[in-house]
Design a protein around this motif. Structure first.
Motif, PDB file in Angstrom:
ATOM      1  N   GLU A  71       2.327  -8.112  -5.777  1.00 21.55           N
ATOM      2  CA  GLU A  71       2.889  -7.010  -4.985  1.00 21.55           C
ATOM      3  C   GLU A  71       1.782  -5.969  -4.792  1.00 21.55           C
ATOM      4  N   PHE A  72       1.814  -5.241  -3.681  1.00 20.71           N
ATOM      5  CA  PHE A  72       0.689  -4.377  -3.286  1.00 20.71           C
ATOM      6  C   PHE A  72       0.294  -3.339  -4.339  1.00 20.71           C
ATOM      7  N   ASN A  73       1.246  -2.563  -4.871  1.00 18.56           N
ATOM      8  CA  ASN A  73       0.871  -1.449  -5.756  1.00 18.56           C
ATOM      9  C   ASN A  73       0.127  -1.933  -7.002  1.00 18.56           C
ATOM     10  N   ALA A 112      -2.972  -0.350   3.248  1.00 26.45           N
ATOM     11  CA  ALA A 112      -1.921  -1.197   3.832  1.00 26.45           C
ATOM     12  C   ALA A 112      -1.464  -0.563   5.138  1.00 26.45           C
ATOM     13  N   MET A 130       7.594   1.507  -8.796  1.00 25.56           N
ATOM     14  CA  MET A 130       7.786   0.453  -7.800  1.00 25.56           C
ATOM     15  C   MET A 130       6.559  -0.434  -7.875  1.00 25.56           C
ATOM     16  N   HIS A 140       2.145   0.571   7.521  1.00 24.05           N
ATOM     17  CA  HIS A 140       2.566   1.981   7.495  1.00 24.05           C
ATOM     18  C   HIS A 140       2.040   2.795   8.670  1.00 24.05           C
ATOM     19  N   ASP A 177       7.656   5.362   0.871  1.00 26.30           N
ATOM     20  CA  ASP A 177       7.492   6.553   0.021  1.00 26.30           C
ATOM     21  C   ASP A 177       8.195   7.736   0.688  1.00 26.30           C
ATOM     22  N   ASP A 222       2.076   7.403  -2.447  1.00 27.81           N
ATOM     23  CA  ASP A 222       1.038   7.214  -1.417  1.00 27.81           C
ATOM     24  C   ASP A 222       1.691   7.076  -0.046  1.00 27.81           C
ATOM     25  N   ASN A 248      -1.680   3.180   0.316  1.00 23.01           N
ATOM     26  CA  ASN A 248      -1.411   2.686   1.673  1.00 23.01           C
ATOM     27  C   ASN A 248      -2.462   3.183   2.665  1.00 23.01           C
ATOM     28  N   LEU A 282       9.538  -6.703  -6.547  1.00 21.69           N
ATOM     29  CA  LEU A 282      10.132  -7.216  -5.303  1.00 21.69           C
ATOM     30  C   LEU A 282      11.460  -7.930  -5.545  1.00 21.69           C
ATOM     31  N   HIS A 300      11.248  -0.375  -0.441  1.00 23.58           N
ATOM     32  CA  HIS A 300      10.890  -0.549  -1.856  1.00 23.58           C
ATOM     33  C   HIS A 300      10.977   0.743  -2.673  1.00 23.58           C
ATOM     34  N   ASP A 301      10.309   1.782  -2.171  1.00 24.54           N
ATOM     35  CA  ASP A 301      10.081   2.964  -3.015  1.00 24.54           C
ATOM     36  C   ASP A 301      11.333   3.788  -3.286  1.00 24.54           C
ATOM     37  N   ASN A 311       3.833  -9.851  -1.948  1.00 24.75           N
ATOM     38  CA  ASN A 311       3.847  -9.386  -0.550  1.00 24.75           C
ATOM     39  C   ASN A 311       2.458  -9.032  -0.027  1.00 24.75           C
TER      40      ASN A 311
HETATM   41  C1  BDR Z   1       4.723  -1.042  -2.069  1.00 21.04           C
HETATM   42  O1  BDR Z   1       3.471  -1.116  -1.403  1.00 21.04           O
HETATM   43  C2  BDR Z   1       3.353  -0.076  -0.480  1.00 21.04           C
HETATM   44  O2  BDR Z   1       2.805  -0.552   0.708  1.00 21.04           O
HETATM   45  C3  BDR Z   1       4.734   0.505  -0.313  1.00 21.04           C
HETATM   46  O3  BDR Z   1       4.672   1.891  -0.041  1.00 21.04           O
HETATM   47  C4  BDR Z   1       5.387   0.238  -1.640  1.00 21.04           C
HETATM   48  O4  BDR Z   1       5.100   1.251  -2.565  1.00 21.04           O
HETATM   49  C5  BDR Z   1       5.507  -2.292  -1.731  1.00 21.04           C
HETATM   50  O5  BDR Z   1       4.830  -3.410  -2.171  1.00 21.04           O
END
Ligand code: BDR
Ligand code: CA
Length: 331
Positions: free
Chosen positions: A180-182, A92, A165, A96, A29, A24, A53, A205, A260-261, A174
């Motif tokens: 974590e977001f994903n 997000a 990830m 980004h 990414d 994404d 994102n 993370l 991260h990615d 986060n």
């Molecule tokens: C993940 O969330 C997204 O915002 C980033 O691209 C990454 O994949 C980090 O938590």
């Protein structure tokens, strides 16, 4: 095979890892895509875009922009899910940029998306190749992969490693304190994929916070001077500004935004750069407070079986060497 004097002896090409990247983009990414596009050791079968994102129309466009910068129009890009299985789309964009690629000005790429839905593209590519030979790197919410597994459950048996990830444990979250977001963005999809018996390796993370774009690492990329290196560095510069403001961090030379990615793709290229621990992972889907938390059980006596792996550490210098090599001028 005959080698004539002065001619190098031809050797058979090494088998390249067949790979689908579900993503994404997203600034991190984008860096991971540059690594994959530039590495000669991957047979990139497809990029599949998911909403995460930013909405999927933008992540698919961004994937195509990045593909064009890398000169890799040979890799098809497929558009996938525009929303999570059950939740409202979150986004997000604050991390980004509104268009997903930080400071990079969006433009319509020359080549369009391929026609199939991302989930069908995943099924076709995996089912038409030898069992376990195709890996997937999942760099966004797991919606596309869950949809593919719903449609073709036999995929679970045929897939190679599913390097994701996602996830939060020791480091905390986060997007919330726990998540974590994903995984948080589509917890039901993550839970479904983890329950299928796929060989899932989670780069949460705990590991990705060790892979930080320090000033020295960004400067080294900028010194390379190719469009790919400049693009990767520009993503990191954007993250540096944004994360400093939104997250805050100490002014130390070893600090910088986590990329991260990069981790799942780097692991597929150089598994020795990461330490993984066998475990069983479940995802919280009921509680609003801890939605998307990854419960990681390492105790076999309690878990019964340990079908997953959790990344506990990463060799960041090794990972950044890989991205620098991938973005170097091609000879
Ligand atoms: C993940 O969330 C997204 O915002 C980033 O691209 C990454 O994949 C980090 O938590
Ligand atoms: Ca991502």
């Amino acid at each position: 095979m005959v080698a004539y004097p002065g001619e190098p002896l031809q050797t058979l090409p090494m088998t390249r890892q067949a790979l689908i990247i579900d993503c994404d983009p997203g600034v991190d990414d984008a860096v991971a895509l540059m690594l994959a596009f530039g590495s000669g050791e991957l047979d990139l079968l497809a990029i599949t875009a998911v909403g995460g994102n930013v909405p999927v129309t933008k992540t698919a466009r961004n994937a195509r922009m990045l593909r064009q910068i890398a000169g890799r129009e040979d890799v098809p890009v497929f558009m996938g899910a525009d929303r999570p299985l059950r939740r409202e789309p979150a986004g997000a964009g604050e991390f980004h940029g509104a268009e997903g690629l930080g400071d990079l000005t969006p433009r319509e790429p020359d080549a369009p998306c391929a026609e199939e839905h991302a989930a069908d593209a995943i099924i076709d590519r995996v089912m038409n190749r030898p069992g376990k030979s195709v890996a997937i790197a999942v760099l966004g919410p797991l919606t596309n992969v869950a949809l593919a597994l719903r449609k073709a459950p036999e995929l679970a048996e045929r897939l190679g490693p599913v390097a994701v990830m996602g996830g939060a444990r020791s480091e905390g979250g986060n997007i919330t304190a726990s998540a974590e977001f994903n995984i948080w963005a589509d917890p039901e999809a993550a839970a479904e994929v983890l329950a299928t018996g796929c060989d899932v390796v989670l780069f949460g993370l705990d590991a990705t916070h060790q892979v930080r774009a320090t000033e020295a690492r960004i400067a080294a990329l900028e010194a390379i001077g190719t469009p790919m290196a400049d693009t990767a560095a520009s993503m990191m510069r954007f993250s540096e500004r944004v994360e400093r403001r939104l997250v805050g961090w100490p002014s130390l030379p070893e600090w910088g935004p986590p990329v991260h990615d990069l981790c799942p793709v780097a692991w597929l290229l150089r598994p020795d750069l990461f330490a993984l621990k066998p475990c069983r992972i479940e995802v919280e889907t009921q509680s609003e407070l801890t939605r998307g938390h990854t419960a990681v059980e390492f105790r076999q006596g309690v878990a019964g079986a340990l079908p997953h792996r959790w990344a506990v550490s990463a060799d960041a210098d090794g990972v950044f060497d890989l991205i620098a090599e991938a973005c170097a001028p091609r000879g």
